[in-house]
Design a protein around this motif. Sequence first.
Motif, mmCIF file in Angstrom:
data_model
loop_
_atom_site.group_PDB
_atom_site.id
_atom_site.type_symbol
_atom_site.label_atom_id
_atom_site.label_comp_id
_atom_site.label_asym_id
_atom_site.label_seq_id
_atom_site.Cartn_x
_atom_site.Cartn_y
_atom_site.Cartn_z
ATOM 1 N N ARG A 148 0.842 -1.200 0.000
ATOM 2 C CA ARG A 148 0.000 0.000 0.000
ATOM 3 C C ARG A 148 0.872 1.243 0.000
ATOM 4 N N THR A 149 0.559 2.160 -0.929
ATOM 5 C CA THR A 149 1.280 3.438 -1.009
ATOM 6 C C THR A 149 0.350 4.624 -0.800
ATOM 7 N N THR A 150 -0.942 4.350 -0.638
ATOM 8 C CA THR A 150 -1.927 5.419 -0.452
ATOM 9 C C THR A 150 -2.579 5.284 0.922
ATOM 10 N N PRO A 151 -3.111 6.387 1.461
ATOM 11 C CA PRO A 151 -3.786 6.311 2.769
ATOM 12 C C PRO A 151 -5.049 5.445 2.687
ATOM 13 N N ILE A 152 -5.431 4.904 3.841
ATOM 14 C CA ILE A 152 -6.694 4.178 3.920
ATOM 15 C C ILE A 152 -7.755 5.119 4.464
ATOM 16 N N SER A 153 -8.979 4.917 4.027
ATOM 17 C CA SER A 153 -10.096 5.701 4.530
ATOM 18 C C SER A 153 -10.340 5.341 5.983
ATOM 19 N N GLY A 154 -10.637 6.349 6.779
ATOM 20 C CA GLY A 154 -10.907 6.098 8.186
ATOM 21 C C GLY A 154 -12.347 5.775 8.488
ATOM 22 N N ALA A 155 -13.224 5.833 7.490
ATOM 23 C CA ALA A 155 -14.664 5.757 7.731
ATOM 24 C C ALA A 155 -15.277 4.379 7.507
ATOM 25 N N GLY A 156 -14.565 3.327 7.877
ATOM 26 C CA GLY A 156 -15.160 1.999 7.860
ATOM 27 C C GLY A 156 -15.331 1.365 6.502
ATOM 28 N N VAL A 157 -14.607 1.846 5.493
ATOM 29 C CA VAL A 157 -14.748 1.318 4.134
ATOM 30 C C VAL A 157 -13.907 0.061 3.941
ATOM 31 N N LEU A 158 -12.705 0.050 4.525
ATOM 32 C CA LEU A 158 -11.759 -1.048 4.336
ATOM 33 C C LEU A 158 -12.156 -2.253 5.188
ATOM 34 N N ARG A 159 -12.074 -3.436 4.583
ATOM 35 C CA ARG A 159 -12.359 -4.691 5.286
ATOM 36 C C ARG A 159 -11.156 -5.618 5.136
ATOM 37 N N PRO A 160 -10.060 -5.314 5.828
ATOM 38 C CA PRO A 160 -8.860 -6.134 5.672
ATOM 39 C C PRO A 160 -8.963 -7.478 6.386
ATOM 40 N N MET A 161 -7.986 -8.334 6.062
ATOM 41 C CA MET A 161 -7.855 -9.632 6.717
ATOM 42 C C MET A 161 -6.919 -9.454 7.911
ATOM 43 N N TRP A 162 -7.171 -10.245 8.940
ATOM 44 C CA TRP A 162 -6.378 -10.150 10.174
ATOM 45 C C TRP A 162 -5.894 -11.531 10.588
ATOM 46 N N ASP A 163 -4.596 -11.624 10.887
ATOM 47 C CA ASP A 163 -4.044 -12.852 11.445
ATOM 48 C C ASP A 163 -4.207 -12.747 12.954
ATOM 49 N N ILE A 164 -5.172 -13.506 13.491
ATOM 50 C CA ILE A 164 -5.459 -13.461 14.927
ATOM 51 C C ILE A 164 -5.117 -14.795 15.593
ATOM 52 N N GLY A 165 -4.276 -15.587 14.905
ATOM 53 C CA GLY A 165 -3.775 -16.817 15.500
ATOM 54 C C GLY A 165 -4.437 -18.103 15.076
ATOM 55 N N HIS A 166 -5.364 -18.059 14.139
ATOM 56 C CA HIS A 166 -6.013 -19.284 13.675
ATOM 57 C C HIS A 166 -5.154 -19.980 12.618
ATOM 58 N N LEU A 167 -5.277 -21.300 12.581
ATOM 59 C CA LEU A 167 -4.607 -22.087 11.545
ATOM 60 C C LEU A 167 -5.654 -22.826 10.722
ATOM 61 N N SER A 168 -5.323 -23.032 9.445
ATOM 62 C CA SER A 168 -6.211 -23.796 8.569
ATOM 63 C C SER A 168 -6.050 -25.279 8.891
ATOM 64 N N PRO A 169 -6.925 -26.149 8.359
ATOM 65 C CA PRO A 169 -6.794 -27.594 8.607
ATOM 66 C C PRO A 169 -5.437 -28.153 8.153
ATOM 67 N N THR A 170 -4.776 -27.474 7.197
ATOM 68 C CA THR A 170 -3.469 -27.942 6.721
ATOM 69 C C THR A 170 -2.313 -27.354 7.534
ATOM 70 N N GLY A 171 -2.640 -26.530 8.543
ATOM 71 C CA GLY A 171 -1.602 -25.971 9.386
ATOM 72 C C GLY A 171 -1.066 -24.613 8.943
ATOM 73 N N ASN A 172 -1.616 -24.081 7.859
ATOM 74 C CA ASN A 172 -1.194 -22.753 7.395
ATOM 75 C C ASN A 172 -1.974 -21.671 8.136
ATOM 76 N N ARG A 173 -1.472 -20.439 8.025
ATOM 77 C CA ARG A 173 -2.156 -19.309 8.657
ATOM 78 C C ARG A 173 -3.550 -19.151 8.050
ATOM 79 N N ALA A 174 -4.534 -18.929 8.914
ATOM 80 C CA ALA A 174 -5.893 -18.622 8.468
ATOM 81 C C ALA A 174 -6.206 -17.208 8.949
#
Length: 198
Positions: free
Chosen positions: A104-130
């Motif tokens: 990312r080289t541009t600012p993100i909107s502060g008004a709830g538009v962006l829906r990013p992914m978050w690594d919060i510690g879950h793993l997929s069934p194959t052991g990869n990051r979910a």
Amino acid sequence: MDVPELLESASLLVPEDAATENDITVRDIWDYLVHDEWEIALGLLEEFGGTCSLPLEFWGKLAEAAEELRMERSAAWCHWRCSEIRNGVIRADLTLRPAAEARRTTPISGAGVLRPMWDIGHLSPTGNRAVSIASLWVESMPILAPGGRATVRLVPLTPSHWKHVQPGRQITMHEDTTVAGTAVILEVHRPSTAMPAR
């Protein structure tokens, strides 16, 4: 309902003894409503959300009034607060990676538009990051530039994925496979269990 009726109805949902940080009370709101100062009344009613817990119906009425008044940011904020009640909210201290180190080289909107992914510690069934998705609202800022830091509010798309997240935990933000930012959890508020009828 028209704007005055929506604002009057919303004001009736505020506890009578509640006051904003500036000691504004519901009686003050009524003075503004009597004088057709609807935008001021709406803004002041929004402030009550920071001082007491208000029901979904309150935020729904404010959102409708803001739309009628064509106050886009207020409408977005009130709809956001409805989402927080339904899905819960996580407040976090987010630092975006600098543009030279991230995609990312541009600012993100502060008004709830962006829906990013978050690594919060879950793993997929194959052991990869979910990853889990949560919308992002930047507090007190219209945008957040690469390399910037701010307190943000996250509304999980799937609240059950976030049950284990606690204050103090560090999570990472992703817009693709690379890390876009890191956040430290400040507060966790679970979804409301009692949903008022609309």
